[in-house]
Motif scaffolding. Structure first.
Motif, PDB file in Angstrom:
ATOM      1  N   ASP A  67     120.912  82.591  31.224  1.00 58.64           N
ATOM      2  CA  ASP A  67     120.164  83.145  30.128  1.00 58.64           C
ATOM      3  C   ASP A  67     119.554  82.253  29.041  1.00 58.64           C
ATOM      4  N   LEU A  68     119.247  82.805  27.941  1.00 62.99           N
ATOM      5  CA  LEU A  68     118.723  81.857  26.781  1.00 62.99           C
ATOM      6  C   LEU A  68     120.018  81.387  26.171  1.00 62.99           C
ATOM      7  N   ALA A  69     121.308  82.078  26.176  1.00 62.04           N
ATOM      8  CA  ALA A  69     122.504  81.415  25.599  1.00 62.04           C
ATOM      9  C   ALA A  69     122.913  80.222  26.541  1.00 62.04           C
ATOM     10  N   GLY A  70     122.474  80.380  27.748  1.00 65.17           N
ATOM     11  CA  GLY A  70     122.945  79.213  28.638  1.00 65.17           C
ATOM     12  C   GLY A  70     122.087  77.914  28.378  1.00 65.17           C
ATOM     13  N   VAL A  71     120.804  78.373  28.259  1.00 64.54           N
ATOM     14  CA  VAL A  71     119.935  77.215  28.019  1.00 64.54           C
ATOM     15  C   VAL A  71     120.122  76.485  26.666  1.00 64.54           C
ATOM     16  N   THR A  72     120.714  77.361  25.533  1.00 60.88           N
ATOM     17  CA  THR A  72     121.234  76.604  24.387  1.00 60.88           C
ATOM     18  C   THR A  72     122.460  75.823  24.675  1.00 60.88           C
ATOM     19  N   GLY A  73     123.539  76.253  25.588  1.00 60.07           N
ATOM     20  CA  GLY A  73     124.563  75.504  25.787  1.00 60.07           C
ATOM     21  C   GLY A  73     123.884  74.275  26.387  1.00 60.07           C
ATOM     22  N   LEU A  74     122.957  74.051  27.378  1.00 57.40           N
ATOM     23  CA  LEU A  74     122.697  72.960  28.174  1.00 57.40           C
ATOM     24  C   LEU A  74     122.131  72.024  27.056  1.00 57.40           C
TER      25      LEU A  74
ATOM     26  N   ALA B   4     136.509  63.206  22.616  1.00 57.00           N
ATOM     27  CA  ALA B   4     135.472  64.084  22.089  1.00 57.00           C
ATOM     28  C   ALA B   4     135.073  65.131  23.220  1.00 57.00           C
ATOM     29  N   ASP B   5     134.789  64.740  24.345  1.00 61.32           N
ATOM     30  CA  ASP B   5     134.639  65.536  25.394  1.00 61.32           C
ATOM     31  C   ASP B   5     135.733  66.699  25.609  1.00 61.32           C
ATOM     32  N   LEU B   6     136.825  66.253  25.638  1.00 63.64           N
ATOM     33  CA  LEU B   6     138.118  67.216  25.875  1.00 63.64           C
ATOM     34  C   LEU B   6     138.126  68.111  24.630  1.00 63.64           C
ATOM     35  N   VAL B   7     137.835  67.940  23.454  1.00 59.40           N
ATOM     36  CA  VAL B   7     137.762  68.741  22.406  1.00 59.40           C
ATOM     37  C   VAL B   7     136.809  69.734  22.641  1.00 59.40           C
ATOM     38  N   SER B   8     135.417  69.261  23.054  1.00 63.41           N
ATOM     39  CA  SER B   8     134.380  70.277  23.341  1.00 63.41           C
ATOM     40  C   SER B   8     134.682  71.014  24.448  1.00 63.41           C
ATOM     41  N   LEU B   9     135.211  70.621  25.289  1.00 62.95           N
ATOM     42  CA  LEU B   9     135.829  71.411  26.470  1.00 62.95           C
ATOM     43  C   LEU B   9     136.500  72.426  26.232  1.00 62.95           C
ATOM     44  N   LEU B  10     137.630  72.142  25.394  1.00 62.02           N
ATOM     45  CA  LEU B  10     138.925  73.109  25.088  1.00 62.02           C
ATOM     46  C   LEU B  10     138.203  74.166  24.245  1.00 62.02           C
ATOM     47  N   ALA B  11     136.980  73.992  23.166  1.00 58.24           N
ATOM     48  CA  ALA B  11     136.564  74.842  22.423  1.00 58.24           C
ATOM     49  C   ALA B  11     135.552  75.750  23.324  1.00 58.24           C
ATOM     50  N   ALA B  12     134.952  75.178  24.495  1.00 58.84           N
ATOM     51  CA  ALA B  12     134.145  76.040  25.269  1.00 58.84           C
ATOM     52  C   ALA B  12     135.101  76.902  26.122  1.00 58.84           C
ATOM     53  N   SER B  13     136.011  76.414  26.564  1.00 58.15           N
ATOM     54  CA  SER B  13     137.198  77.174  27.112  1.00 58.15           C
ATOM     55  C   SER B  13     137.532  78.568  26.374  1.00 58.15           C
ATOM     56  N   LEU B  14     137.976  78.315  25.329  1.00 58.03           N
ATOM     57  CA  LEU B  14     138.467  79.359  24.229  1.00 58.03           C
ATOM     58  C   LEU B  14     137.295  80.351  24.186  1.00 58.03           C
ATOM     59  N   LEU B  15     136.394  79.757  23.535  1.00 54.50           N
ATOM     60  CA  LEU B  15     135.209  80.669  23.455  1.00 54.50           C
ATOM     61  C   LEU B  15     134.636  81.683  24.677  1.00 54.50           C
ATOM     62  N   TYR B  16     134.911  81.109  25.855  1.00 57.69           N
ATOM     63  CA  TYR B  16     134.633  81.964  27.202  1.00 57.69           C
ATOM     64  C   TYR B  16     135.568  82.958  27.240  1.00 57.69           C
ATOM     65  N   LEU B  17     136.900  82.531  26.903  1.00 54.69           N
ATOM     66  CA  LEU B  17     138.146  83.572  27.220  1.00 54.69           C
ATOM     67  C   LEU B  17     137.893  84.898  26.163  1.00 54.69           C
ATOM     68  N   ILE B  18     137.544  84.304  25.050  1.00 57.48           N
ATOM     69  CA  ILE B  18     137.583  85.409  24.037  1.00 57.48           C
ATOM     70  C   ILE B  18     136.383  85.938  23.636  1.00 57.48           C
ATOM     71  N   ALA B  19     135.227  85.483  24.106  1.00 58.25           N
ATOM     72  CA  ALA B  19     133.996  86.125  23.860  1.00 58.25           C
ATOM     73  C   ALA B  19     133.447  87.048  25.024  1.00 58.25           C
TER      74      ALA B  19
ATOM     75  N   GLY C 136     129.701  89.055  26.777  1.00 59.11           N
ATOM     76  CA  GLY C 136     128.061  88.999  26.628  1.00 59.11           C
ATOM     77  C   GLY C 136     127.671  87.499  26.785  1.00 59.11           C
ATOM     78  N   ALA C 137     126.640  87.406  26.088  1.00 60.41           N
ATOM     79  CA  ALA C 137     125.831  85.956  26.039  1.00 60.41           C
ATOM     80  C   ALA C 137     126.527  84.903  25.654  1.00 60.41           C
ATOM     81  N   VAL C 138     127.275  85.038  24.665  1.00 58.81           N
ATOM     82  CA  VAL C 138     128.242  84.099  24.255  1.00 58.81           C
ATOM     83  C   VAL C 138     129.116  83.277  25.246  1.00 58.81           C
ATOM     84  N   ARG C 139     129.458  84.277  26.290  1.00 63.17           N
ATOM     85  CA  ARG C 139     130.338  83.589  27.523  1.00 63.17           C
ATOM     86  C   ARG C 139     129.476  82.694  28.168  1.00 63.17           C
ATOM     87  N   GLY C 140     128.168  83.106  28.294  1.00 65.02           N
ATOM     88  CA  GLY C 140     127.104  82.147  29.046  1.00 65.02           C
ATOM     89  C   GLY C 140     126.934  80.857  28.346  1.00 65.02           C
ATOM     90  N   PHE C 141     127.035  80.934  27.006  1.00 63.44           N
ATOM     91  CA  PHE C 141     126.638  79.781  26.248  1.00 63.44           C
ATOM     92  C   PHE C 141     127.722  78.917  26.552  1.00 63.44           C
TER      93      PHE C 141
END
Length: 506
Positions: free
Chosen positions: A381-388, A434-449, A451-456
């Motif tokens: 979705d648009l959240a995924g587009v934003t993530g990319l 830097a990539d591991l920090v971003s990956l960790l942040a994305a993983s935590l966000l995916y687990l606790i979020a 809807g669309a935030v999980r897609g991002f």
């Protein structure tokens, strides 16, 4: 991953393998006709938010999510998602064209009860308000008991039996029908019939529930009418035979979500009770769609709580396509500016960035399209587009970190040939951290979020993980090979010019 000097052979193998896997998977994906599974805001469709009518536990709500997911999947709808947000349930069905049918299927509680019929009741235009008081007993002359009905097998009759007419009990005429909140299995209730709300029945406590069902299917009977045929479990079959025996030549109502679907007479053409053999049939005023929806609801079970819709939103495909074009347009415009800047600043190395982004884009498209054929990834979705789009900055940043380290090495007097290995060794630690920090942040966000935030979070994490792979297996070998082949050049577009230093021979 070691960062020491690598052989030319291993660098070429890594580079070629990356290019083949990336663009080969893209070609395979396109040849199969696969594409990303678009979300509701891009493909259009249906979104409904339900809330329970009564206070309920987290366990019951998780069961609701599972049952609704099974119902939607049973309709043959792909890409649908059912999520729990607090105490509300959000159902999103991208690309849905039959919104009314889907709502009819997923919205019903499917509380199936088998109740004995005590008596009939008419209704008035304006019944009294519901007070919750217990219903009065049916009058003796209005009782639908077998003794009053006097059912007798009669082969000469068109129906195969005769029955005494019993009139509706007038004492219930002004009483309201039992609302869903008071429609409890262990209570006596007053409920309307399907297709004719003015005809009502007073029903006793349920003697069997839908949990005794094993399977259900919508089909047409010999007369061409749509019915729902069902089979019972082993214990359910024995229980139904007991219910049928207790109500032999009486009426048993089949109630679904507060509406009597049918109230058949039990074996009116038989002189004694016989076993049903573990199967039965629900008839009524069914269309093909309503019979199918009822069968799906019965097949996957009833909801442990009643739901009511809070909001219902239908997104048109046209609006979704406009959002997709706008999102991709914004991403491409930003990408073009970034690429133009890197080419002007890093000269020949800017083309490495262009090719590297191409490799990442090809691999991402193939991966996202393949995941769209599974239930592993959220809809795009648009959240995924934003993530990319955000990940483009992360990927370009990895190139810049490496190239700036190269510039530091060449400015310190080292040759370009020796700088590519030393520069990558120091840059790799920074890129990986830097990539591991971003990956960790994305993983935590995916687990606790939700809807669309999980897609991002999902698509940001996926592209970040891909950046680590591309940096090691593409950027490192390509830049190393170019650096080892370089020589003194006066071209303003050379690799040396991009480094801002003269090339010295080793």
């Amino acid at each position: 991953m070691a960062t020491g000097p690598a052989s030319k052979r291993s660098l070429i193998v890594a580079l070629c393998a990356t290019l083949v896997l990336s663009f080969g998977s893209l070609a395979l994906t396109l040849s199969l006709g696969w594409a990303p599974k678009l979300g509701l805001d891009l493909a259009g469709g249906l979104s409904v938010v339900y809330k329970p009518t009564t206070e309920t536990s987290k366990t019951d709500m998780l069961q609701v999510v599972q049952i609704l997911s099974n119902r939607v999947n049973g309709l043959g709808v792909s890409g649908a998602s059912v999520n729990l947000q607090g105490t509300n349930v959000v159902v999103s069905v991208p690309g849905a064209t039959n919104a009314r049918e889907i709502l009819a299927s997923i919205g019903q509680t499917a509380q199936l009860l088998f109740r004995p019929v005590l008596c009939q009741a008419d209704t008035v235009a304006k019944p009294q308000p519901f007070t919750g008081a217990a219903l009065p007993a049916c009058g003796q002359q209005y009782s639908m008991a077998a003794s009053n009905l006097g059912v007798s097998p009669n082969p000469q009759s068109a129906a195969g039996y005769t029955i005494n007419p019993v009139q509706p009990d007038p004492s219930f005429k002004s009483l309201p029908s039992t609302p869903s909140s008071a429609d409890l299995a262990d209570q006596t209730v007053l409920l309307p019939t399907s297709g004719n709300p003015s005809q009502r029945y007073v029903l006793g406590p349920a003697q069997m529930t839908g949990t005794s069902l094993k399977s259900a299917i919508a089909q047409q009977d010999q007369a061409g009418a749509w019915v729902v045929s069902y089979t019972l479990t082993g214990t359910g079959s024995a229980l139904w035979d007991q219910v049928a025996t207790a109500n032999f030549h009486g009426l048993v109502a089949i109630e679904l979500d507060g509406v009597v679907q049918s109230a058949p007479i039990i074996q009116p053409t038989e002189s004694a009770p016989t076993s049903f053999g573990g199967s039965g049939q629900i008839s009524g005023s069914f269309t093909q769609s309503s019979a199918k929806n009822l069968a799906i609801a019965m097949q996957f079970g009833s909801l442990p709580v009643r739901l009511e819709p809070l909001t219902t939103q239908t997104v048109s495909p046209t609006l979704g396509r406009s959002a997709l074009v706008a999102g991709l347009g914004a991403g491409l415009a930003g990408l073009l500016v970034v690429l133009l800047y890197t080419i002007l600043y890093y000269r020949a190395l800017g083309l490495v960035i262009v090719l590297g982004l191409g490799v990442s884009a090809a691999a991402l498209f193939a991966i996202i399209s393949a995941l769209g054929k599974t239930a592993l990834a959220p809809s795009f979705d648009l959240a995924g587009v934003t993530g990319l789009i955000v990940s483009i900055g992360i990927t370009v940043d990895s190139f810049i970190v490496y190239f700036e380290r190269l510039k530091d090495e060449t400015r310190s007097g080292r040759t370009l040939r020796s700088s590519v290995d030393r520069g990558f060794k120091s840059a790799w630690r920074t890129v990986l951290a830097a990539d591991l920090v971003s990956l960790l942040a994305a993983s935590l966000l995916y687990l606790i979020a939700v809807g669309a935030v999980r897609g991002f979070a999902f698509f940001l994490g996926l592209s970040t993980l891909l950046d680590i792979i591309v940096t090691w297996y593409f950027t490192r070998p390509l830049v190393t090979l170019l650096g080892r082949r370089s020589s003194a050049s006066t071209s303003n577009f050379s690799m040396a010019a991009g480094m801002g230093a003269e090339v010295q021979h080793a």
